[in-house]
Design a protein around this motif. Structure first.
Motif, PDB file in Angstrom:
ATOM      1  N   GLU A  45      31.843  54.323  39.130  1.00 31.80           N
ATOM      2  CA  GLU A  45      32.872  53.282  39.134  1.00 31.80           C
ATOM      3  C   GLU A  45      32.640  52.229  40.226  1.00 31.80           C
ATOM      4  N   ILE A  47      31.449  49.223  40.919  1.00 38.15           N
ATOM      5  CA  ILE A  47      31.080  48.080  40.073  1.00 38.15           C
ATOM      6  C   ILE A  47      30.035  47.148  40.692  1.00 38.15           C
ATOM      7  N   ALA A  77      33.461  47.149  34.368  1.00 40.25           N
ATOM      8  CA  ALA A  77      34.322  46.115  34.953  1.00 40.25           C
ATOM      9  C   ALA A  77      35.481  45.801  34.013  1.00 40.25           C
ATOM     10  N   SER A  78      35.198  45.759  32.725  1.00 44.55           N
ATOM     11  CA  SER A  78      36.254  45.508  31.741  1.00 44.55           C
ATOM     12  C   SER A  78      37.295  46.626  31.778  1.00 44.55           C
ATOM     13  N   SER A  80      37.985  48.604  34.226  1.00 41.67           N
ATOM     14  CA  SER A  80      38.730  48.640  35.487  1.00 41.67           C
ATOM     15  C   SER A  80      39.599  47.397  35.699  1.00 41.67           C
ATOM     16  N   ASP A  82      38.376  44.360  36.413  1.00 43.15           N
ATOM     17  CA  ASP A  82      37.757  43.504  37.422  1.00 43.15           C
ATOM     18  C   ASP A  82      37.144  42.282  36.722  1.00 43.15           C
ATOM     19  N   HIS A  84      36.469  39.245  37.765  1.00 43.80           N
ATOM     20  CA  HIS A  84      35.432  38.504  38.499  1.00 43.80           C
ATOM     21  C   HIS A  84      34.057  39.153  38.299  1.00 43.80           C
ATOM     22  N   ALA A  85      33.983  40.465  38.521  1.00 40.96           N
ATOM     23  CA  ALA A  85      32.714  41.179  38.347  1.00 40.96           C
ATOM     24  C   ALA A  85      32.259  41.109  36.896  1.00 40.96           C
TER      25      ALA A  85
END
Length: 97
Positions: A45, A47, A77-78, A80, A82, A84-85
């Protein structure tokens, strides 16, 4: 110093990431790769590692592997949330064609 820290705290994700990044700065792709692999195996996890590892693989012309790493990073990332990442990794993935 980072190597000592990681040796004493092998499960510390931030320390392992820092060591991988330091290896990249020193142009030691083999050591960076080993640290990224250990990091992502122990802490999938984490990222930021997907982006940096994928970029490194692309830089050394291991494009298919870079695509796999970045695609996994995009998925994580999707999941979680996130954004930006996800955006950074998707752009890097798109750049690979």
């Amino acid at each position: 110093m980072l190597e000592e820290f990681v040796a004493q705290h092998p499960t510390d994700a931030f320390g392992r990431y820092g060591l991988a990044m330091e290896c990249l700065k020193e142009n030691d792709a083999a050591a960076a790769e080993e640290n990224f692999k250990q990091l992502l195996s122990a802490t999938p996890e984490y990222i930021p590692a997907y982006f940096q590892y994928g970029r490194m693989l692309a830089t050394i012309s291991r494009t298919e592997e870079a695509r796999r790493v970045l695609a996994e990073g995009v998925a994580r990332a999707s999941k979680s949330g996130d954004a930006h990442a996800l955006s950074e990794m998707q752009a890097a993935l798109d750049d690979l064609g």
